[in-house]
Scaffold this motif. Structure first.
Motif, short mmCIF file in Angstrom:
data_model
loop_
_atom_site.label_atom_id
_atom_site.label_comp_id
_atom_site.label_asym_id
_atom_site.label_seq_id
_atom_site.Cartn_x
_atom_site.Cartn_y
_atom_site.Cartn_z
N ILE A 172 105.53 4.18 89.54
CA ILE A 172 106.09 4.60 88.26
C ILE A 172 106.20 6.12 88.13
O ILE A 172 107.13 6.63 87.50
CB ILE A 172 105.24 4.02 87.10
N ASP A 173 105.27 6.87 88.71
CA ASP A 173 105.35 8.32 88.64
C ASP A 173 106.22 8.91 89.75
O ASP A 173 106.50 10.11 89.75
CB ASP A 173 103.95 8.94 88.72
N ILE A 174 106.65 8.08 90.69
CA ILE A 174 107.49 8.53 91.80
C ILE A 174 108.94 8.10 91.58
O ILE A 174 109.86 8.94 91.58
CB ILE A 174 106.97 7.98 93.14
N VAL A 175 109.14 6.82 91.41
CA VAL A 175 110.49 6.28 91.20
C VAL A 175 111.00 6.60 89.80
O VAL A 175 112.18 6.92 89.61
CB VAL A 175 110.50 4.76 91.45
N GLY A 176 110.13 6.52 88.82
CA GLY A 176 110.54 6.80 87.44
C GLY A 176 110.52 5.56 86.58
O GLY A 176 110.67 4.43 87.06
N ARG A 177 110.33 5.77 85.26
CA ARG A 177 110.23 4.65 84.33
C ARG A 177 111.53 3.86 84.24
O ARG A 177 111.55 2.65 84.38
CB ARG A 177 109.88 5.16 82.93
N ARG A 178 112.63 4.56 83.99
CA ARG A 178 113.90 3.86 83.78
C ARG A 178 114.36 3.13 85.03
O ARG A 178 114.85 2.00 84.96
CB ARG A 178 114.98 4.85 83.33
N ARG A 179 114.20 3.74 86.18
CA ARG A 179 114.61 3.07 87.42
C ARG A 179 113.81 1.79 87.66
O ARG A 179 114.36 0.78 88.12
CB ARG A 179 114.44 4.02 88.60
#
Length: 458
Positions: free
Chosen positions: A298-305
């Motif tokens: 979640i901190d790498i790919v991102g929340r929205r993705r």
């Protein structure tokens, strides 16, 4: 079937009302207060459900259970966001939120033990399900602090300082990291000067008090007015650009999740050789890798993705499951259970990733003053959709038209992929304290040392 549907609908209806009320309650009375109130409510309901005399009483208690559950979720999600270090907030929030997986496993385990033989005491099942809630209430009273951001937004400087420094010490900070009352007063005064703080915070500066304890809560009329004002704020000052896409995303994800209510009935309808309760337990275990994926990415790919990935994976899985349900007779009896369980596990992983990422995204999207309220409005929208869709899924399950139900859920997942693109990503973005001129802003501070320490611990 009708009794099962009644109990499930009662819980969902309770969560619907609680989604709105608990969000406002958390912004007015406190995140910890709302969390504890929900835990105590659910502990009482769990024990009382085991003593219910008829279906009507049980449905009413399930409604109350939904109310309490909504308060627990509202309090714990916002609180975990506001007391987590910014650099790893996503991971901390997903770890806290993913603990519901342990609850599912606990429930599935006892359902397997109690009902596997085709008989068992549902009263015992209700009672053992209340035990974790009772333990959680005790632990929350002993160890969970209130959010220092909440205290600061309400003008309770002394409480904010005390709680912030308690968290600093628990995180291993030294004396140089401790905040002082005067630092927060100066910080809050600068916010007052440009008019971005709340009227309660302005009042504490004006009267030069440490806290507004004697004025913290007004009359019932004032509290109702404040609550309605807080709810409307999530659609004003162009904040609707954040709120509406999140509402629609929650609605789509809840519509897709509505299938999960009926997994035991789905396995039974497919006439599998394996026990439906065993399959439900095994498919619930799939949430563990889903939780690990969400927490690690979640901190790498991102929340929205991650939300988009969850919807996309759900689309593929539900489509394949729909095809399988319509042609289940073409499969050998020995392979049906394996295929059904494999697809159910993939579906569970996708949902877990999507829900954890969306909860984190929605919580971080709103300023402190209406953070719980904004998220509550979004969650309530999803629960309206979830409550309504059961009137479609229920009859389809009753008629054993599983392929149609799964196909409809697949279309909702496709809509979710499109809508989630319209949300605003909050990955590696600090929590915002206020909203002004159509955008989120930080409270100003000319003390660089204070700012660094506030971002580290507050």
């Amino acid at each position: 079937m009708s009794s099962y549907f009644c109990k499930r609908s009662g819980a969902i209806a309770g969560m619907l009302f609680s989604g709105l009320l608990s969000g406002v309650l958390a912004d007015v009375r406190g995140r910890r207060y709302t969390l504890l109130f929900g835990l105590v409510c659910n502990a009482f309901v769990g024990v009382a459900s085991a003593l219910a005399r008829n279906a009507t009483e049980l449905c009413l208690l399930r409604f109350m259970c939904g109310l309490g559950l909504g308060m627990v979720i509202s309090g714990v999600v916002t609180l975990s966001a506001e007391i987590s270090p910014p650099s790893c907030r996503g991971r901390f929030m997903t770890l806290v939120a993913s603990c519901y997986t342990l609850g599912f496993l606990y429930t599935a385990f006892w359902a397997l033990i109690i009902f596997r033989a085709g008989s068992g005491s549902w009263r015992l099942f209700m009672f053992v399900n209340a035990i974790p809630t009772i333990c959680a209430a005790i632990l929350a009273v002993m160890f969970v602090p209130e959010s220092p951001r909440f205290f600061l937004s309400r003008g309770r400087l002394r409480d904010s300082v005390d709680v912030a420094n308690t968290i600093v010490k628990r995180l291993g900070g030294d004396g140089n990291d401790l905040l002082t009352f005067e630092e927060l007063r100066r910080y809050l005064f600068q916010a007052k000067q440009i008019g971005v703080t709340s009227f309660r915070a302005k009042e504490v500066i004006t009267v030069n008090e440490d806290n507004l304890n004697s004025h913290e809560y007004g009359t019932l009329h004032e509290e109702i007015r404040m609550s309605l004002s807080s709810m409307s704020q999530v659609f004003t000052n162009r904040m609707y650009r954040i709120t509406i896409p999140l509402q629609l995303t929650y609605a789509c994800l809840t519509l897709v999740t509505g299938v999960a209510t009926w997994w035991t009935k789905i396995f039974q309808g497919l006439e599998l050789t394996s026990d439906a309760y065993s399959l439900s337990f095994y498919h619930t275990l799939a949430q563990i890798p889903g939780m690990m994926l969400a927490s690690g990415l979640i901190d790498i790919v991102g929340r929205r993705r991650l939300v988009i990935i969850g919807f996309g994976g759900g689309t593929v899985t539900l489509f394949l499951f729909s095809v399988f349900a319509n042609s289940v007779q073409a499969f050998e009896s020995n392979t049906r259970s394996a295929v059904a369980l494999g697809l159910a596990c993939c579906y569970s992983i996708c949902l877990c990733v999507g829900w954890l990422a969306l909860d984190c995204l929605s919580t971080e999207s709103f300023p402190t003053k209406v953070r719980s309220t904004g998220r509550g409005v979004c969650v309530a929208t999803g629960r309206i959709a979830g409550f309504s869709i059961q009137f479609l899924y229920g009859p389809l399950i009753n008629e054993n038209r599983l392929g149609y139900m799964l196909g409809i859920a697949c279309m909702f997942a496709v809509c979710g992929v499109i809508i989630s693109y319209q949300t605003t990503d909050t990955t590696n973005v600090d929590l915002q304290d206020h909203w002004e001129g159509g955008k989120a802003v930080e409270l100003p501070c000319d003390d660089a040392n204070l700012t660094d320490r506030r971002y580290k611990f507050l």
